[in-house]
Design an enzyme around this catalytic site. Structure first.
Site, PDB file in Angstrom:
ATOM      1  N   ASP A 671       0.474   4.844  97.769  1.00  0.00           N
ATOM      2  CA  ASP A 671      -0.645   4.482  98.631  1.00  0.00           C
ATOM      3  C   ASP A 671      -1.568   5.690  98.851  1.00  0.00           C
ATOM      4  O   ASP A 671      -1.108   6.821  98.959  1.00  0.00           O
ATOM      5  CB  ASP A 671      -0.080   4.022  99.981  1.00  0.00           C
ATOM      6  CG  ASP A 671      -1.159   3.507 100.908  1.00  0.00           C
ATOM      7  OD1 ASP A 671      -1.861   2.564 100.511  1.00  0.00           O
ATOM      8  OD2 ASP A 671      -1.305   4.059 102.005  1.00  0.00           O
ATOM      9  N   GLU A 696      -2.962   4.636  94.035  1.00  0.00           N
ATOM     10  CA  GLU A 696      -4.182   4.000  94.529  1.00  0.00           C
ATOM     11  C   GLU A 696      -5.202   5.078  94.852  1.00  0.00           C
ATOM     12  O   GLU A 696      -5.124   5.727  95.881  1.00  0.00           O
ATOM     13  CB  GLU A 696      -3.882   3.183  95.801  1.00  0.00           C
ATOM     14  CG  GLU A 696      -5.109   2.514  96.357  1.00  0.00           C
ATOM     15  CD  GLU A 696      -5.039   2.298  97.867  1.00  0.00           C
ATOM     16  OE1 GLU A 696      -5.592   1.298  98.328  1.00  0.00           O
ATOM     17  OE2 GLU A 696      -4.438   3.123  98.577  1.00  0.00           O
ATOM     18  N   ASP A 779      -5.949  -5.466 100.077  1.00  0.00           N
ATOM     19  CA  ASP A 779      -7.055  -4.903 100.848  1.00  0.00           C
ATOM     20  C   ASP A 779      -8.377  -5.547 100.484  1.00  0.00           C
ATOM     21  O   ASP A 779      -9.160  -5.928 101.336  1.00  0.00           O
ATOM     22  CB  ASP A 779      -7.180  -3.397 100.575  1.00  0.00           C
ATOM     23  CG  ASP A 779      -6.102  -2.591 101.269  1.00  0.00           C
ATOM     24  OD1 ASP A 779      -5.652  -3.028 102.351  1.00  0.00           O
ATOM     25  OD2 ASP A 779      -5.719  -1.551 100.732  1.00  0.00           O
TER      26      ASP A 779
END
Lengths: 892, 540
Positions: A671, A696, A779
């Site tokens: 992340d 990410e 997201d």
């Protein structure tokens, strides 16, 4: 990165702050307070960056200024500008606490009120019989007043309602009804001012209203009075300040009356009424207008200051004689009511206007001065200035010059905002230098400054070095394809897996809601396998402050909203049975703290990794970390972990290895890797040896005038740079491709899908084996929808990524939707033709309404409404699958 | 009883608030007076719009006058002269630049390693470096076709530099670079295919294809346009495209004068393993025909048939041949003088053409124009100076070959860039009779004589502190330069082996020579003393 659930902000992002002059009331000499105003930002800009820009400034008060350009047009006004000012005003009021008996002995009511206007919220919880420790619990639903919101599982926030009251003044209160039968031993609360984010506590702790037996003889004053006695109020002045005198410690402390005796229900509860004085600082908008007119005969400038600040306003001023900003005294005579201050500045009292609320003053200034500089002084402790600087009013001898000035003003503004990101450190240096100039400890300060800067320099150099030295110098596609093609494509590397992976994102933003996601997914494992997925990405497994898991707290506690650790293990086992590798979502950038430090900042961790504030990066002022500066961007809602600390890395490596062994994870989805240097990721990957890892790295694409640039090389270069920093040991989500697909599909600009070299324009065009393509995630889509793929065109997106090189990822929501059969066909075309992460794309067409490509000479595809049919040459093409605006052929 | 308020962010801010109090409260006014005094006007405005005080990160390592003994003793002599000039550029305000990677911009006009460069720029800024040097390649900016310029990549670099608050020196490179694999523009090399004589050629017919021969300067080889015209248009277009940076971010340009941008013949190809000193490069068609004309005009037509027949090849020991041998070599003969004068004269004319082109093009923008003088230090300690002669500098034991070159720089008001100020005599191989230090001294002497400003560069990344010592020696001695550009950013620059010593070097340069107790910061009157000392140094 996932958005932060709003309730979390309670602890972590109370950033709109006010300065409270009273803070220093107890220090021996209160230094003068300057309040600042800023010019209004030119534009909001991309939200992330403007947020970062603002963060440091939030430390000071802000106001905005609007330049009155119209005034310039007037013949003799050479300068006119109104600066708005925020003036702190202290308001005194009281908090009332009343406990009253309801309709019978068992029903009671607690009424908490506040006399100050504002958005007040009661943040409260209860204690039940048998609760130990200081934790709160949520009250039963019937106790919660209307409008209440549950904060996690332990507190309630109830708004105070405005009620018309005593003596016609407005009053805010909230009533909590409760029954003494429901085992509650105490109600705890604090009062929160939503406007300022300030929390009002009682002596540094929660207010506590004990509901069980009062022991009248234990010296506790609260219980001593019977009936509804009016309490005499508190001693002395109480204010919302941190530094408080702890005088008469135990006398009036009604919070200390927690009963030690076993709680007895139905014991006699006695009502009471208390008042606590409260002092709140609010900011009142005022403004100051400065105009300069030029006397045509003498060429002197007449400067006029007018302000609506109440009370005596002193202008503390000087003039500048050259381009510098050095204060000098002007020639005499001075205006009336002017004193010379230490031979450095003049102080002029503004004259109140007759019957009005305004004060004003005028200043005649000689020719040859370049600027008038000033600050406003309200009293010894309160100064107002312009954004931390003196008000600087340029003076000029001609109107032309003035125009230049206003231009340079705006130029400065732009420059400021554009350079602001680099200037964090430089600002600090400046602060330090100010200190240097002002303090005797100058030399040590210089040393400290040098030290910290040298550290920063070292870090930057290390970063630059790691990129420069990396084996693959630049991503010209020749090098990549050569290097990549030569590699045997079956070799398994953490950056690519087998090279033939198809990833399923196994959750969405709502998955935590059921509380049994692991169980639900368990049922679907076989189906996912039969659809052709080889890898599944599971949600973050740790205990988290937000239910979605992206605000991890105790990393070793794997009981989450998705299920228990055992359910997780069994799920992983199940996936392995059906031949699917499992990626854990590892949030390494930040971690929520367990405890506050002595300043009340949440930056001390608990659990097995009980780090202290050295594990927190130093450059986010909200978390007062004592670590080094962050090696990446900061995520502002939680303490960012300082990966440069050896002990942190050691612990994290251990944790990842533990996850591999204990849970059986095969790899990682990392992340928010923008938050720290890719070199650390390499370290983690090397230690935990995953089968596959993907990071990410999500930042904004390049836009010019609101239109996305055709050339997104800079964007993909940043992602490639990150992969490079990891030494290629992790792939990265191809955000560039998603962004370009958005524009291409939404606006019929399919030509965008070929870059200047005729290659795919995303990361997949430059470093296909490390590009993890996707069109949607939790997201961007799901119920958050931060950046949703063009509606109805998802299948075109999948037709693209599932036929192209890179490692495609399919989002859960799409798998279990009407698209399933189409997706299934596309995946099987990919699998059947052995399209892999390094397959070769030949773009056949990239026009307004159609994009077509042939991959590995085995699969042809087109998306868009335009026409394309593959030419029959050495291969014969047969249609493999099609849908709205896309077609895929296979060579036969 | 009291009510207190706790909000995490509030608490957070307290520390900061405190700081601001101090900053603003205690020094808001005093700093405007005191602080301004230590900031020389040169730096005020660096942070326009950000602070009422001017602050250059230089003050980190406070830049203090070198009140060295020399300066003081010479003060009496020079002060009179100095007071008349009062230049703001002074030696102890030595500007320090660092070169950006040669391949900072790729052939597709994107920035290579943008993040590394960004980090690097930030590091340099914090370190107190003044600016960076950016090579702009002909083969990239005018890649597609003649007159089709693409500055996109370079503009983004300039923007990065500007954002970082650094200065920019641009080197316009009309040569190719093997090291960073930047070729000449394709449309140029295509012409070279059919007309190989546009390149320098040696006696054996070998072409040097990394830049055009100076003999075609005024020949219309590009569809009727001459290289000089093409260079001129390139400069004009550059000036227009970067107009917003001129004088603010861009403080100077240097114009490429030949191989590696230096004013010389490509006599000496790197890397040369042999003991040769290079070869004469006068064998392209146009050079030869010019030589012929020249010989005829001077009444010795036979001298114009070829270059010196007894010149050494690059593989032979330089001084072994008839032409260049130490004693009785033909270089000292009448023919030798004829040939060498012509050969060197061609180079000087070429330099004049390009420098005047550049200085006229950039005359209307406030930037300095420079050109690079080569440092052919091998064989310097011989009588015949073979390496210099073959590079086109007629410098021997009998003759100063640099005067003429520097005179051209002076005539065009250009600054001279001297590469190799890091080179120490003792590090040179004995057998090549090299002396970079003496050569440098000679060139600087000429520069001083003509009053032109000097920028120094290092020849290579310095691996050892001693290299930095040598640089420092060059920077601080009597022959002090005005600007030093360290070459160049890249992996080895930032490597743990190198970067710390660079940091130490910069700090050392920037650090006071006096005891810290004597820092000017403390003394109110120190500001007044500053300019004086500056002037002394500068006039020295």
């Amino acid at each position: 990165m996932s958005a932060v659930a709003t309730e979390l902000l309670v602890h972590y992002s109370l950033r709109r702050r006010t300065l409270v002059p009273g803070i220093h009331a107890y220090s021996r000499r209160a230094p003068p307070l300057y309040l600042n105003c800023t010019r209004r930002p030119l534009s909001a800009g991309p939200s992330l960056s403007s947020f970062e820009l603002k963060a440091p400034k939030a430390l000071t008060l802000r106001a905005s200024a609007s330049t009155d350009t119209a005034a310039v047009v007037e013949s003799d006004v050479v300068f006119s500008e109104t600066f708005s000012l925020k003036r702190p005003v202290k308001v005194e009021g009281k908090i009332t606490i009343r406990l009253v008996n309801g309709k019978d002995e068992e029903n009671w009511q607690l009424i908490v009120g506040c006399s100050l206007p504002g958005k007040w919220v009661l943040h409260w919880g209860v204690k039940y019989i048998g609760d130990v420790g200081s934790e709160w619990d949520q009250p039963p639903p019937e106790m919660r007043p209307p409008g209440s919101i549950a904060i996690k599982d332990y507190a309630i926030e109830s708004p105070l309602e405005k009620s018309s009251t005593l003596e016609g003044e407005s009053f805010y209160e909230v009533k909590i009804d409760f029954n003494t039968n429901n085992s509650i031993t105490a109600i705890n609360f604090v009062l929160k001012d939503e406007d300022s984010g300030s929390w009002y506590q009682h002596r540094g702790r929660d207010f506590k209203v004990p509901l069980t037996e009062y022991r009248h003889d234990d010296g506790n004053v609260v219980g001593a009075k019977k009936g509804f006695g009016i309490w005499p109020g508190a001693f002395g002045q109480l204010s919302n300040m941190l530094l408080k005198s702890e005088g008469a410690e135990n006398k009036m402390d009604f919070t200390s009356c927690e009963s030690k005796a076993p709680p007895q229900q139905n014991s006699r509860l006695e009502g009471f009424y208390e008042e606590h004085p409260i002092v709140r600082e609010t900011l009142v908008d005022n403004s100051v207008t400065v105009s300069v007119t030029q006397c045509p005969e003498t060429a002197k400038n007449l400067l006029y200051i007018e302000t609506d600040l109440p009370g005596d306003v002193i202008v503390h001023w000087g003039v500048c004689k050259d381009k510098g900003r050095k204060w000098e005294l002007p020639e005499q005579p001075y205006p009336s009511e002017t004193k010379v201050f230490k031979n450095k500045a003049l102080r002029t009292l503004l004259q109140r206007k007759e019957g009005g609320t305004c004060s004003s003053g005028s200043f005649t200034l000689d020719v040859g001065l370049t600027a008038f500089v000033f600050a406003l002084k309200l009293n010894e402790n309160t100064w107002l200035n312009n954004m931390g600087k003196d008000f600087y009013i340029p003076l000029s001898s001609s109107r032309v010059l003035n125009k230049e000035h206003s231009q340079s003003h705006s130029a400065n503004k732009t420059k400021e905002s554009s350079t602001a990101y680099t200037d964090g450190i430089i600002n600090e240096i400046r602060n330090l230098v100010s200190d240097i100039a002002s303090e005797k400890s100058r030399k040590t300060k210089i040393k400290e400054a040098q030290e910290s800067i040298l550290q920063e320099i070292e870090k930057l150099a290390a970063e630059a070095y790691s990129i420069f030295r990396s084996a693959i110098p630049t991503f010209t596609e020749e090098e990549v394809s050569e290097a990549e093609v030569l590699k045997p494509s079956v070799k398994i590397a953490s950056g690519t897996g087998s090279g033939f992976e198809v990833v399923c994102q196994g959750f969405n933003w709502e998955s935590h809601k059921s509380g049994r996601w692991y169980m639900e997914l368990h049922q679907k494992a076989a189906e996912l396998s039969s659809l052709g997925f080889t890898v599944v990405w599971l949600p973050p497994p740790t205990e988290s402050v937000s239910p979605e898991g992206y605000m991890p707290k105790d990393l070793y506690n794997l009981n989450s909203r998705y299920g228990s650790i055992d359910e997780l293990k069994s799920l992983v086992k199940r996936f392995h049975e059906v031949g699917i590798m499992v990626l854990g979502d590892a949030v390494l950038n930040h971690r929520c703290a367990h405890y506050k430090n002595q300043n009340g900042i949440w930056n001390i961790f608990g659990g097995r990794l009980n780090w202290d504030d050295r594990a927190v990066v130093a450059d986010d002022p909200h978390f007062q970390g004592r670590g080094n500066k962050s090696s990446g961007d900061n995520f502002h809602a939680a303490p960012n972990i300082d990966h440069s600390q050896e002990f942190v890395r050691k612990d994290l490596k251990e944790w990842l290895c533990w996850l591999r062994q204990e849970i059986g994870y095969d790899g990682w989805r990392l992340d928010f890797v923008r938050g720290f240097w890719g070199g650390y990721v390499k370290d983690y990957i090397d230690a935990s040896e995953p089968y596959f890892a993907v990071g990410e790295y999500w930042d904004s694409l390049n836009y010019t005038y609101g239109e996305m640039d055709h050339n997104q090389d800079a964007h993909r270069q940043r992602i490639v740079d990150w992969i490079n920093a990891t030494n290629g040991c992790a792939g990265a989500f191809d955000v560039t491709t998603k962004g370009i697909l958005h524009s291409a599909l939404e606006r019929y600009e399919y030509w965008r899908l070929s870059d200047e070299k005729g290659k795919p324009p995303g990361v997949v065009g430059w470093w296909p084996s490390r590009a993890v393509t996707f069109i949607e995630n939790h997201d961007t889509g799901s119920t958050q929808g931060h950046w949703r793929f063009p509606g109805g065109k998802e299948m075109q997106g999948y037709a693209y990524i599932l036929t192209h090189p890179g490692t495609p990822t399919v989002f859960y929501d799409h798998i279990f939707s009407d698209y399933q059969s189409e997706l299934s066909k596309l995946i099987s075309v990919r699998t059947r033709n052995k399209i892999h992460c390094r397959s070769i794309v030949k773009v056949m067409k990239a026009e307004r309404d159609v994009y077509a490509a042939i991959i590995d000479e085995k699969v042809a595809m087109k998306i868009g409404p335009g026409y394309y049919e593959p030419q029959t040459g050495p291969q014969k093409w047969s249609l493999a699958t099609e849908g709205k605006d896309y077609k895929v052929w296979e060579a036969s | 009883m009291e009510v207190s308020v706790i909000g995490s962010s509030q608490v957070n801010n307290l520390g900061r608030v405190d700081l601001r109090y101090r900053e603003v409260g205690l020094c808001s006014f005093s700093k405007n007076l005191n602080f301004a005094k230590i900031s020389s006007p040169k730096y005020s405005g660096l942070f326009v719009g950000q602070s009422s005080i001017s602050w250059s990160s230089k003050y980190l390592f406070p830049l203090i006058v070198k009140a060295s003994a020399t300066a003081q003793t010479e003060a009496a002599v020079t002060s009179e002269k100095a007071s008349g000039t009062r230049r703001s550029e002074v030696d102890n305000n030595l500007m320090l630049y660092v070169g950006l990677p040669l391949d900072a911009v790729s052939s597709t006009n994107t920035i290579n390693h943008a993040r590394a460069i960004a980090a690097g720029l930030k590091a340099l800024k914090l370190l107190g470096v003044d600016g960076v040097e950016l090579p702009i390649w002909w083969g990239i900016a005018e890649k597609e076709a003649r007159g089709q310029y693409n500055w996109a990549g370079y503009l983004s670099v300039a923007e990065m530099v500007q954002k970082m608050g650094l200065k920019l020196h641009v080197s316009l490179c009309f040569h190719a670079c093997k090291e960073s694999r930047v070729p000449l523009p394709e449309w140029v090399s295509q012409i070279g295919e059919s007309q190989p004589d546009i390149y320098f050629t040696d006696r054996s017919g070998q072409r040097y294809k990394d830049c055009l021969s100076l003999s075609v300067d005024d020949l219309p080889i590009f569809d009727g346009k001459t290289p000089i015209q093409v260079y001129k248009e390139f400069c004009e277009n550059f000036k227009t495209s970067f107009s917003s940076f001129m004088g603010s971010t861009i403080t100077g340009i240097s114009i490429g004068l030949g191989p590696d941008g230096e004013l010389r013949y490509p006599s000496y190809h790197k890397p040369a393993k042999s003991q040769g000193a290079g070869e004469f490069q006068c064998y392209d068609k146009n050079m030869l025909s010019h030589l012929k004309q020249h010989a005829e005009a001077s009444g010795n037509p036979l001298w114009g048939l070829s270059g010196p027949h007894d010149a050494p090849s690059s593989k032979e020991l330089a001084t072994s041949s008839g032409f260049l041998k130490e004693h009785g070599g033909s270089w000292e003969s009448q023919y030798g003088d004829f040939f060498l004068s012509w050969y060197a004269g061609q180079l000087i004319s070429h330099g004049d053409r390009l420098l005047s082109l550049a200085s006229s093009t950039f005359s209307d923008v406030p930037i300095a124009v420079s050109g690079k003088v080569p440092l052919m230090h091998s064989w310097y300690q011989t009588r015949s100076h073979p390496a210099e002669l073959m590079a086109g500098i007629y410098n021997t034991v009998n003759r100063d070959g640099y005067e003429g070159i520097i005179e051209v720089f002076s005539r065009n008001s250009c600054k001279a860039i001297l590469p190799g100020i890091d080179l120490a005599d003792e590090d040179q191989p004995k057998e090549t009779r090299s002396s970079p230090e003496s050569l440098l001294e000679q060139i600087i002497f000429s520069c001083r004589k003509y009053g032109i400003e000097i920028s120094g560069q290092n020849a290579r990344i310095s691996g050892s502190p001693s290299g930095f010592q040598q640089i420092k020696k060059s920077l601080t001695g009597e022959n002090a330069v005005d600007l030093f550009t360290y070459q160049r950013m890249g992996a080895s620059f930032f490597s743990p082996e190198h970067f710390p010593s660079f940091t130490a070097f910069v700090r050392d340069l920037r650090q006071p020579q006096l005891h810290s107790d004597d820092l000017a910061v403390e003394k109110v009157d120190s500001a007044e003393s500053l300019p004086e000392k500056n002037v002394q140094m500068q006039a020295a």
